[in-house]
Design a protein around this motif. Structure first.
Motif, short mmCIF file in Angstrom:
data_model
loop_
_atom_site.label_atom_id
_atom_site.label_comp_id
_atom_site.label_asym_id
_atom_site.label_seq_id
_atom_site.Cartn_x
_atom_site.Cartn_y
_atom_site.Cartn_z
N LEU A 13 64.05 57.18 2.54
CA LEU A 13 63.89 58.59 2.92
C LEU A 13 62.45 58.89 3.31
CD1 LEU A 13 66.07 60.44 0.24
CD2 LEU A 13 66.28 60.69 2.71
N GLY A 14 61.53 58.31 2.55
CA GLY A 14 60.13 58.54 2.86
C GLY A 14 59.73 58.00 4.21
N ALA A 15 60.38 56.87 4.59
CA ALA A 15 60.02 56.25 5.86
C ALA A 15 60.70 56.91 7.05
CB ALA A 15 60.37 54.77 5.81
N LEU A 16 61.99 57.28 6.86
CA LEU A 16 62.78 57.75 8.02
C LEU A 16 62.74 59.27 8.18
CD1 LEU A 16 64.82 56.82 10.24
CD2 LEU A 16 66.64 57.25 8.59
N CYS A 17 62.59 59.97 7.10
CA CYS A 17 62.82 61.42 7.15
C CYS A 17 61.54 62.20 6.84
CB CYS A 17 63.94 61.80 6.17
SG CYS A 17 65.42 60.79 6.36
N VAL B 59 69.21 60.51 13.76
CA VAL B 59 68.29 60.37 12.63
C VAL B 59 68.50 61.48 11.61
CG1 VAL B 59 65.84 60.38 11.96
CG2 VAL B 59 66.59 59.15 14.02
N GLN B 60 68.71 62.69 12.08
CA GLN B 60 68.92 63.81 11.15
C GLN B 60 70.15 63.58 10.27
OE1 GLN B 60 69.06 67.62 13.10
NE2 GLN B 60 69.45 68.75 11.21
N ALA B 61 71.23 63.05 10.90
CA ALA B 61 72.45 62.77 10.13
C ALA B 61 72.21 61.66 9.12
CB ALA B 61 73.58 62.38 11.08
N GLU B 62 71.43 60.65 9.50
CA GLU B 62 71.14 59.56 8.58
C GLU B 62 70.34 60.07 7.39
OE1 GLU B 62 70.51 55.68 6.87
OE2 GLU B 62 72.10 56.86 7.78
N CYS B 63 69.37 60.94 7.63
CA CYS B 63 68.59 61.50 6.53
C CYS B 63 69.49 62.29 5.58
CB CYS B 63 67.47 62.40 7.08
SG CYS B 63 66.18 61.46 7.95
N GLU B 64 70.41 63.06 6.14
CA GLU B 64 71.33 63.84 5.32
C GLU B 64 72.20 62.91 4.47
OE1 GLU B 64 73.16 67.08 3.60
OE2 GLU B 64 71.33 66.99 4.82
N ARG B 65 72.66 61.81 5.07
CA ARG B 65 73.50 60.85 4.34
C ARG B 65 72.72 60.23 3.18
NH1 ARG B 65 74.74 55.67 3.73
NH2 ARG B 65 72.98 54.95 4.98
N LEU B 66 71.46 59.87 3.42
CA LEU B 66 70.65 59.27 2.37
C LEU B 66 70.41 60.26 1.22
CD1 LEU B 66 68.06 57.29 4.52
CD2 LEU B 66 69.78 56.32 2.99
N ALA C 215 66.57 53.19 11.90
CA ALA C 215 67.66 52.31 11.48
C ALA C 215 68.40 52.94 10.32
CB ALA C 215 67.12 50.94 11.09
N ALA C 216 69.69 52.78 10.32
CA ALA C 216 70.47 53.19 9.16
C ALA C 216 70.33 52.13 8.09
CB ALA C 216 71.93 53.36 9.55
N GLU D 10 80.90 51.38 6.40
CA GLU D 10 80.77 52.84 6.27
C GLU D 10 79.77 53.40 7.26
OE1 GLU D 10 79.83 53.47 2.19
OE2 GLU D 10 81.84 52.89 1.48
N VAL D 11 78.68 52.64 7.50
CA VAL D 11 77.70 53.10 8.49
C VAL D 11 78.33 53.14 9.88
CG1 VAL D 11 75.53 52.52 9.66
CG2 VAL D 11 75.68 52.40 7.16
N ARG D 12 79.11 52.14 10.18
CA ARG D 12 79.82 52.14 11.47
C ARG D 12 80.66 53.40 11.61
NH1 ARG D 12 80.74 47.86 14.79
NH2 ARG D 12 79.95 45.80 14.22
N ILE D 13 81.41 53.71 10.53
CA ILE D 13 82.27 54.90 10.58
C ILE D 13 81.44 56.16 10.70
CG2 ILE D 13 83.91 56.27 9.23
CD1 ILE D 13 84.89 53.58 8.02
N THR D 14 80.36 56.23 9.94
CA THR D 14 79.51 57.43 9.95
C THR D 14 78.96 57.71 11.34
OG1 THR D 14 78.87 57.06 7.65
CG2 THR D 14 77.44 58.49 8.96
N TYR D 15 78.57 56.64 12.04
CA TYR D 15 77.95 56.83 13.36
C TYR D 15 78.90 56.50 14.50
CZ TYR D 15 73.82 57.41 10.58
OH TYR D 15 72.92 57.87 9.66
N ASN D 16 80.19 56.38 14.12
CA ASN D 16 81.22 56.18 15.14
C ASN D 16 80.95 54.97 16.02
OD1 ASN D 16 83.66 56.93 16.27
ND2 ASN D 16 82.70 58.20 17.86
N VAL D 17 80.52 53.88 15.39
CA VAL D 17 80.31 52.62 16.10
C VAL D 17 81.60 51.82 15.98
CG1 VAL D 17 78.94 50.52 16.25
CG2 VAL D 17 77.86 52.67 15.54
N GLU D 18 82.28 51.60 17.08
CA GLU D 18 83.59 50.97 17.04
C GLU D 18 83.51 49.57 16.43
OE1 GLU D 18 81.86 50.39 21.17
OE2 GLU D 18 82.06 52.02 19.70
N PRO D 19 84.54 49.13 15.73
CA PRO D 19 84.52 47.82 15.05
C PRO D 19 84.28 46.65 16.00
CG PRO D 19 86.33 49.15 14.25
CD PRO D 19 85.75 49.89 15.41
N ALA D 20 84.71 46.76 17.26
CA ALA D 20 84.58 45.63 18.19
C ALA D 20 83.13 45.42 18.65
CB ALA D 20 85.47 45.87 19.40
#
Length: 875
Positions: free
Chosen positions: A870-874, A810-817, A790-791, A737-747
């Motif tokens: 959240l406390g550490a990243l955001c 980072v902003q998107a990761e904070c929103e996801r968390l 890091a996610a 799911e993290v890969r999909i969220t950040y558009n990291v291709e499976p390969a």
């Protein structure tokens, strides 16, 4: 090596080949079971010999074949008795149409020639029906096939008619019946379709003695000519002073009384009701109470009779217009209003059905109904779903005498003769009337089709003879049919079976719903939404259609059929084929021991999938025991596709490609065992593809269709293995799911850091899962702290960090968390409320309460982890 499988399943070739093999091998016969095996018997609801099977037939075939195949695999002497119904009205209409096309008619060719041609027509079209039943996969015993007009069933029909007549339960006399003017016969309620239509309500003055008038409303002005009273409510202040006066039928000036009856609805029309007992069922009952005469103003072809006076010979609807015009000229009419009303139409011909006084044969059904009521009330026969018991009780409690005669030529001719003096003789057709010198005239009428159908469960087994089949297979086990004929067929089978054999004809009545389109609309040619099952089979094969029909509904509920679901289940068939291909490609020539390895010899993924199999097998058995075949089929697909294929098959490649010989052997045995057991449970739904695959797998026995039904070995259920494996699976899902969220291709390879909490050993031992399932070749354990930028994925007390330098917003990761934490808060709140509910804690099983507490603890741990992240990243 097993023989290689084709890349795809060629259902068009395989279905015909497999069916012929099964049938020629005798596996549809109950005799394949041991002589002392418990019988399981279904009498197939006989399709009419009038054309092609429709989607409703496909549904009952799918369900009944599933039941039969399941019980056969359980070792029972499974007998599914096939047959067809002569379908009196429907078939006669078809043959009459054929004769018209040939420039002749039934009356021109005569009865004997007409029947000869009808038998020819039956032989031609019956073959179509049988071929189509085979295409759907019906595993019925064709050597026991019956037809409702064959000699054996005809003998049973005569035996029943003569016996009931001798018992004083069958009589002949005039009564009001549903009359089809187009068919020129009485018809049953089932053959009358009642739907609301636009009509008119006619208001007029009924002339009274002394020059007064009583306003009346009717929807059928032509029936005024058959009125024998005008009726008002005894407490209606408007009209009670008129009770006892004389009224005069408009235009005919025939004197009739004004009467009072509480049946009258003071709010409808004018509150005064014209009584036409010869042409209205409610009026008929009022006439019986008040001893009113009955006047028949209609001929059998719905033209007006001599009783209509100057309107005799007119068509009923022409008479309506003419009479109303004459009444208008006489100053009797008031107004005509638009009106919505239920109009009875002939199911076969479409014309408006008329209540008509006619001399017919009737069966006093109440004594038979009492036995049928008691059988269900006392628990001897069960109705599934149970809610239909109320409908059954209501109908049988309020049942009236059954009109069993039809003015047709095609059917069971009533075995009766008359003399001109009015004497009646009832006896066997082959014996004929008494040879006493008097002129006996044979009865022309035939019996209602439902009369012979009511004998189906025992007449098909040889009754009234005490045949070996009758001794072995009666009573039958399950009557599976649509809820729409619970009253017209099922209840009548119950009545006749109990009356003539003293046993209920079946222990269970299983009712399926009606097929509707994907929008829930009734299937009809008018709407253009008909679904041709044979077309779907041509396109996708029988298996996807069968599976879709069974899993799209539940007992007693209508099925909204979306053909896109058939296509989706065709993809499921292909998925199963791909699973089989992968498994067979990873087998070698070395013989494998049958069954599973010992539990202690299995690795975690194998212990997990075997435990899941045993749990699923237990659930499937419970669902089958409660007739929840749809839910059982859905759970099977979930297990096969989303657990076995998506996870275990992929994980097994590690042992197959990189493991030692012991690991390879154990994994192969698990793959084969789990897949074999799943195929067995899926076989009643999808007989063709499962049998074809099974023949490519190492197996014991000749065919899957006669292989034993799976039994769960509870010793292999391993809650610990399931919990550990679910943790690893959730971690993999989270990384994906993290890969999909950040558009990291499976390969693209990723390395992860894991704060393992209490699960370090299990994660380290199975780190290979991450490489194979989410392209994470390296897993490092984090002793303390947490990486920056890091996610993260939180599963219970484990946190997976994915260093995403240059990849993560980072902003998107904070929103996801934050969203994940809100979601967890809702789940925690729900569980806390549930566990604080004393009723739940005291009434639920202790293990259920403990499991819910464990879920809460895991969710709370995940929430704490996300809060820390959240406390550490955001900041």
């Amino acid at each position: 090596m097993p023989k290689p499988m084709p890349k795809t399943f060629d259902f068009k070739e395989a279905e015909q080949r497999l069916y012929q093999w099964w049938e020629h091998s005798g596996w549809f016969k109950p005799e394949i079971a041991p002589p002392d095996a418990e019988p399981f018997v279904i009498s197939m609801p006989p399709p009419n010999v009038t054309g092609d099977l429709h989607i409703g037939h496909a549904l009952f075939v799918a369900v009944e074949d599933l039941m039969t195949r399941y019980e056969r695999m359980r070792g029972k002497a499974a007998l599914w008795v096939p047959g067809t119904d002569h379908a009196g009205i429907a078939t006669q209409l078809q043959v009459e149409k054929m004769l018209r096309d040939q420039g002749t008619s039934r009356l021109e060719v005569g009865r004997e020639e007409f029947l000869a041609r009808t038998w020819q027509w039956k032989r031609k079209y019956e073959g179509n029906i049988k071929g189509q039943l085979r295409r759907i996969g019906s595993s019925c015993d064709w050597q026991r096939e019956r037809f409702t007009l064959d000699d054996g069933l005809s003998n049973a029909v005569q035996e029943v008619f003569i016996t009931l007549y001798q018992q004083g339960l069958i009589y002949r006399g005039p009564r009001l019946v549903n009359w089809s003017p187009g068919l020129q016969t009485a018809v049953s309620d089932l053959e009358v379709e009642r739907e609301e239509e636009d009509a008119k309500l006619y208001f007029f003055n009924y002339p009274l003695e002394g020059g007064a008038a009583l306003p009346v409303a009717t929807t059928r002005p032509e029936t005024i000519l058959g009125d024998t009273a005008v009726c008002v409510h005894p407490e209606d202040e408007r009209y009670k002073h008129l009770i006892g006066q004389t009224a005069y039928v408009p235009m005919l000036k025939r004197a009739i009384p004004v009467i009072a009856d509480e049946y009258v609805d003071r709010q409808f029309g004018t509150g005064a009701l014209k009584i036409t007992p010869g042409h209205d069922f409610n009026d008929y009952e009022i006439a019986r109470r008040h001893k009113l005469p009955l006047i028949n103003i209609l001929n059998p072809d719905a033209t007006m009779s001599q009783q209509a006076g100057p309107y005799a010979g007119l068509d009923r609807f022409v008479c309506r217009e003419k009479l109303w015009a004459d009444m208008q000229a006489a100053g009797l009419t008031l107004e005509v209003r638009p009106h919505r009303m239920v109009v009875p139409r002939s199911q076969r011909g479409g014309e408006v059905v008329e209540p008509l006084l006619s001399t017919q044969w009737f069966l006093k059904i109440q004594p038979l109904a009492q036995k049928a009521l008691a059988a269900v009330r006392d628990g001897h026969t069960r109705i599934v779903p149970e809610r239909f018991e109320k409908v059954y009780y209501h109908w049988l409690t309020n049942i009236e005498d059954w009109c069993i005669s039809r003015q047709l030529w095609w059917g069971h001719r009533i075995p009766a003769w008359y003399t001109q003096e009015g004497d009646i003789y009832v006896g066997r057709n082959q014996d004929g009337p008494p040879r006493d010198g008097r002129k006996w005239i044979a009865e022309e009428d035939v019996l209602d089709t439902w009369f012979s159908s009511a004998l189906w469960p025992f007449s098909t087994l040889g009754w009234p003879e005490n045949t070996p089949d009758m001794q072995r297979f009666y009573p039958t086990s399950v009557m599976e049919t649509g809820y729409d004929i619970l009253f017209f067929w099922v209840a009548r089978m119950m009545m006749m079976g109990l009356w003539f054999t003293d046993k209920p004809p079946f222990h269970t009545i299983y009712l399926h719903g009606l097929i509707r389109d994907k929008y829930g609309r009734k299937i009809s040619k008018t709407l253009g939404n008909t679904i041709d099952p044979l077309q779907l089979i041509d396109q996708y094969g029988a298996d996807p259609l069968r599976y879709t029909l069974v899993t799209s509904g539940s007992p007693g509920n209508d099925v909204n059929l979306d053909t896109e679901r058939v296509e989706a289940n065709w993809k499921f068939v292909n998925k199963i084929w791909q699973m089989a291909n992968l498994i067979t490609q990873n087998l070698d020539d070395a013989p494998l021991p049958t069954g599973l390895p010992p539990k202690e010899a299995l690795d975690l993924p194998s212990r997990w999938i075997v435990s899941r199999l045993m749990n699923v097998t237990t659930t499937i058995q419970r669902l089958f025991d409660s007739y929840q075949y749809g839910e059982a089929g859905r759970q099977l697909q979930e297990f096969l596709w989303h657990e076995f294929a998506d996870w275990y098959l992929e994980i097994s490649k590690h042992a197959l490609y990189q493991g030692d010989q012991n690991a390879k052997s154990a994994t192969r045995r698990v793959l084969l065992y789990v897949f074999d057991q799943a195929l067995r449970m899926l076989h009643p739904y999808m007989p063709f593809v499962t049998e074809e695959i099974w023949q490519y797998l190492p197996h014991e026995g000749a065919a899957l269709m006669i292989a034993p039904w799976p039994q769960a070995d509870l010793a292999y259920i391993d809650d610990t293995a399931e919990a550990e494996m679910n943790l690893l699976i959730d971690m993999v899902r989270g990384i994906r799911e993290v890969r999909i969220t950040y558009n990291v291709e499976p390969a693209r390879k990723l390395n992860v850091l894991i704060a393992p909490g209490s699960r370090r050993a299990a994660i380290e031992k199975h780190a290979f899962l991450f490489a194979r399932l989410c392209n994470v070749p390296q897993v490092d354990m984090l002793a303390s702290g947490e990486p920056e930028n890091a996610a993260s994925v939180v599963v219970s007390d484990v946190t997976v960090y994915l260093p995403l330098a240059g990849l993560v917003d980072v902003q998107a990761e904070c929103e996801r968390l934050r969203k994940e934490q809100a979601k967890l808060a809702e789940q925690i709140d729900r569980l806390e409320k549930q566990l604080s509910n004393e009723q739940f804690v005291t009434r639920a099983k202790p293990e259920v309460v403990e499991r819910e507490r464990g879920k809460l603890a895991d969710l709370q741990a995940s929430s704490r982890q996300i809060g820390e992240r959240l406390g550490a990243l955001c900041k």
